[in-house]
Scaffold this motif. Structure first.
Motif, PDB file in Angstrom:
ATOM      1  N   ALA A 130      74.843  24.441  15.446  1.00  0.00           N
ATOM      2  CA  ALA A 130      74.569  25.537  14.508  1.00  0.00           C
ATOM      3  C   ALA A 130      74.130  26.780  15.271  1.00  0.00           C
ATOM      4  CB  ALA A 130      73.498  25.121  13.509  1.00  0.00           C
ATOM      5  N   GLY A 131      75.068  27.364  15.999  1.00  0.00           N
ATOM      6  CA  GLY A 131      74.777  28.584  16.742  1.00  0.00           C
ATOM      7  C   GLY A 131      74.016  28.305  18.023  1.00  0.00           C
ATOM      8  N   GLU A 132      73.542  29.382  18.653  1.00  0.00           N
ATOM      9  CA  GLU A 132      72.821  29.254  19.913  1.00  0.00           C
ATOM     10  C   GLU A 132      71.322  29.125  19.663  1.00  0.00           C
ATOM     11  OE1 GLU A 132      73.765  32.489  22.440  1.00  0.00           O
ATOM     12  OE2 GLU A 132      75.896  32.007  22.570  1.00  0.00           O
ATOM     13  N   VAL A 145      75.327  24.345   2.600  1.00  0.00           N
ATOM     14  CA  VAL A 145      75.337  25.014   3.905  1.00  0.00           C
ATOM     15  C   VAL A 145      73.953  24.925   4.538  1.00  0.00           C
ATOM     16  CG1 VAL A 145      75.489  27.294   5.029  1.00  0.00           C
ATOM     17  CG2 VAL A 145      77.229  26.594   3.374  1.00  0.00           C
ATOM     18  N   LEU A 146      73.931  24.609   5.825  1.00  0.00           N
ATOM     19  CA  LEU A 146      72.724  24.701   6.621  1.00  0.00           C
ATOM     20  C   LEU A 146      72.723  26.065   7.315  1.00  0.00           C
ATOM     21  CD1 LEU A 146      70.231  23.332   8.092  1.00  0.00           C
ATOM     22  CD2 LEU A 146      71.864  22.809   9.921  1.00  0.00           C
ATOM     23  N   LEU A 147      71.605  26.779   7.198  1.00  0.00           N
ATOM     24  CA  LEU A 147      71.462  28.092   7.821  1.00  0.00           C
ATOM     25  C   LEU A 147      70.451  27.984   8.953  1.00  0.00           C
ATOM     26  CD1 LEU A 147      71.201  30.027   4.464  1.00  0.00           C
ATOM     27  CD2 LEU A 147      73.122  30.234   6.058  1.00  0.00           C
ATOM     28  N   ALA A 148      70.845  28.421  10.144  1.00  0.00           N
ATOM     29  CA  ALA A 148      69.988  28.308  11.316  1.00  0.00           C
ATOM     30  C   ALA A 148      69.790  29.675  11.949  1.00  0.00           C
ATOM     31  CB  ALA A 148      70.601  27.344  12.328  1.00  0.00           C
ATOM     32  N   LEU A 149      68.536  30.041  12.154  1.00  0.00           N
ATOM     33  CA  LEU A 149      68.184  31.292  12.829  1.00  0.00           C
ATOM     34  C   LEU A 149      67.960  30.992  14.305  1.00  0.00           C
ATOM     35  CD1 LEU A 149      67.345  34.331  12.620  1.00  0.00           C
ATOM     36  CD2 LEU A 149      65.013  33.511  12.202  1.00  0.00           C
ATOM     37  N   GLY A 158      75.577  29.862   9.635  1.00  0.00           N
ATOM     38  CA  GLY A 158      75.689  28.923   8.528  1.00  0.00           C
ATOM     39  C   GLY A 158      76.800  27.933   8.789  1.00  0.00           C
ATOM     40  N   VAL A 159      76.504  26.638   8.619  1.00  0.00           N
ATOM     41  CA  VAL A 159      77.513  25.614   8.867  1.00  0.00           C
ATOM     42  C   VAL A 159      77.623  24.678   7.661  1.00  0.00           C
ATOM     43  CG1 VAL A 159      77.214  25.663  11.367  1.00  0.00           C
ATOM     44  CG2 VAL A 159      75.853  24.074  10.015  1.00  0.00           C
ATOM     45  N   ASP A 160      78.825  24.164   7.460  1.00  0.00           N
ATOM     46  CA  ASP A 160      79.091  23.187   6.403  1.00  0.00           C
ATOM     47  C   ASP A 160      78.403  21.871   6.769  1.00  0.00           C
ATOM     48  OD1 ASP A 160      80.145  21.478   4.542  1.00  0.00           O
ATOM     49  OD2 ASP A 160      82.219  21.647   5.222  1.00  0.00           O
ATOM     50  N   VAL A 161      77.568  21.339   5.882  1.00  0.00           N
ATOM     51  CA  VAL A 161      76.829  20.115   6.207  1.00  0.00           C
ATOM     52  C   VAL A 161      77.601  18.856   5.837  1.00  0.00           C
ATOM     53  CG1 VAL A 161      74.567  21.185   6.077  1.00  0.00           C
ATOM     54  CG2 VAL A 161      75.582  20.202   4.013  1.00  0.00           C
ATOM     55  N   GLN A 162      78.841  18.991   5.391  1.00  0.00           N
ATOM     56  CA  GLN A 162      79.655  17.816   5.091  1.00  0.00           C
ATOM     57  C   GLN A 162      80.974  17.882   5.857  1.00  0.00           C
ATOM     58  OE1 GLN A 162      78.960  15.927   1.125  1.00  0.00           O
ATOM     59  NE2 GLN A 162      78.931  18.040   0.430  1.00  0.00           N
ATOM     60  N   PRO A 163      80.902  17.859   7.200  1.00  0.00           N
ATOM     61  CA  PRO A 163      82.142  17.905   7.984  1.00  0.00           C
ATOM     62  C   PRO A 163      82.899  16.587   7.905  1.00  0.00           C
ATOM     63  CG  PRO A 163      80.274  17.502   9.411  1.00  0.00           C
ATOM     64  CD  PRO A 163      79.720  17.753   8.028  1.00  0.00           C
ATOM     65  N   ASP A 164      84.142  16.603   8.337  1.00  0.00           N
ATOM     66  CA  ASP A 164      84.909  15.362   8.421  1.00  0.00           C
ATOM     67  C   ASP A 164      84.282  14.454   9.473  1.00  0.00           C
ATOM     68  OD1 ASP A 164      86.749  16.199   6.526  1.00  0.00           O
ATOM     69  OD2 ASP A 164      88.018  17.188   8.022  1.00  0.00           O
ATOM     70  N   PRO A 165      84.408  13.133   9.296  1.00  0.00           N
ATOM     71  CA  PRO A 165      83.800  12.198  10.255  1.00  0.00           C
ATOM     72  C   PRO A 165      84.234  12.480  11.692  1.00  0.00           C
ATOM     73  CG  PRO A 165      84.596  11.029   8.326  1.00  0.00           C
ATOM     74  CD  PRO A 165      85.079  12.446   8.193  1.00  0.00           C
TER      75      PRO A 165
END
Length: 355
Positions: A130-132, A145-149, A158-165
């Motif tokens: 989730a970013g640097e 969505v997970l948001l990371a500062l 922001g990343v999708d929290v339900q990615p493909d396996p």
């Protein structure tokens, strides 16, 4: 993984330490305070619905701690679970599940990832890129969505929290926010569009948009000590003004191109931590827990908050160490509010006023 189950204190001992009866035996009409003995001092607590427990960061070690309390046969029992230590260290806070699954998110700045922990065992289930150097996290539950500062406060990813396996999550937004290392980000509990507030040293901003099209919509000059979003009205943010006793509600103006202060109150002491549920706002000062109505649907026609109750949580404490320990965070459960204390292995459990 370490696990301990301890009887924190009997009902009589709890009454002696906290000046009150056992936590779950407190009537709504007369909120009382119970002392919860922990295995280690903790900070930045959150409430996990899935676990039915408080989850927090350990103060002294890079570990995550979960605790819950029950009252049985006159005894207040605390059940505590500690995660394995994270060698590279943990970030500034934790975030609950964005999807209702039994997980909690913990940022790992040194690895450029966010740990996904099982709320039952606190064992590592996986991690998300989730970013640097992600250091502060929140969730947009409506958009999954997970948001990371980032640790330097420069970027919200922001990343999708339900990615493909077996796959890393897709990045759905990346915004340059320039908040500095003390900045925070707050995501909403509902809504299909990606939406969040950022809180910098002297500016609160609102961002909104579809995947890959999130933009800043408005901002307002405000020096916030702490802030939290409304769980129903996604455009609203509650914030305490740094260095004053002023608490405000910030929301979009009609048209969405401005942010306005739509309600305020002066609480007599600076607000240090905020918590919220679907109906109430909980403002912790050095000595009091002030409970206010959120009016998420009705708004604030008078421009002022309605105070439901002001609870002097220090008055019930007998131990000098507890009476002086600063509050290190607030977590709001379904019936009680938990105040963690800096530097001492205790938390306070405060009964919420009835609706």
């Amino acid at each position: 993984m370490s696990f301990r189950r301890t009887v924190a204190m009997s009902a009589a001992a709890a009454a002696l330490a906290a000046g009150c009866s056992a936590a779950d035996a407190v009537p709504d009409s007369a909120p009382q305070v119970a002392v919860v003995r922990l295995d280690t001092p903790v900070r930045e607590p959150i409430w996990s619905k899935e676990a039915g427990a408080v989850i927090a960061l350990a103060e002294a070690k890079p570990q995550v701690v979960k605790f819950s309390t029950t009252v049985s046969s006159g005894r207040l029992t605390t059940r505590t679970v500690l995660s394995d230590p994270f060698p590279g260290g943990l970030g500034e806070n934790l975030a609950p599940s964005a999807t209702g699954k039994s997980v909690v998110y913990a940022p790992l700045p040194e690895t450029d990832r966010v740990a996904v922990l099982d709320t039952g065992t606190l064992r590592l289930k996986g991690s998300l890129r989730a970013g640097e150097a992600p250091s502060f996290v929140t969730v947009d539950s409506g958009a999954d969505v997970l948001l990371a500062l980032s640790q330097d406060g420069s970027t919200v990813t922001g990343v999708d929290v339900q990615p493909d396996p077996g796959e890393d999550p897709a990045v759905v937004t990346r915004n340059h926010v320039r908040l500095g290392p003390t900045g925070e980000v707050d995501g909403p509990a509902r809504g299909r569009l990606i939406e969040f507030h950022t809180v910098g040293p002297d500016l609160v901003s609102h961002y909104k948009g579809a995947v890959d099209a999130v933009e800043k919509t408005a901002d307002i000059t405000f020096r916030a000590e702490t802030a939290t979003g409304d769980l129903v009205k996604v455009s609203r943010l509650y914030a305490a003004e740094k260095g004053t006793d002023r608490l405000v509600a910030i929301d979009e103006a009609p048209g969405g191109d401005k942010l306005l202060v739509v309600a305020q109150s002066h609480l007599g002491q600076p607000v240090l931590h905020l918590g919220v549920d679907e109906n109430r706002l909980y403002a912790a000062t050095a000595d009091r827990l002030v409970v206010l109505e959120t009016n998420s649907y009705e708004g604030f026609p008078s421009g002022e908050f309605t105070v439901v109750k002001s609870i002097d949580y220090r008055a019930a404490l007998k131990d000098p160490q507890l009476k002086e320990a600063p509050v290190s965070g607030v977590a709001v459960g379904p019936e009680r509010v938990y105040l963690t204390l800096r530097g001492v292995p205790y938390a306070l459990s405060v009964a919420e006023p009835g609706l």
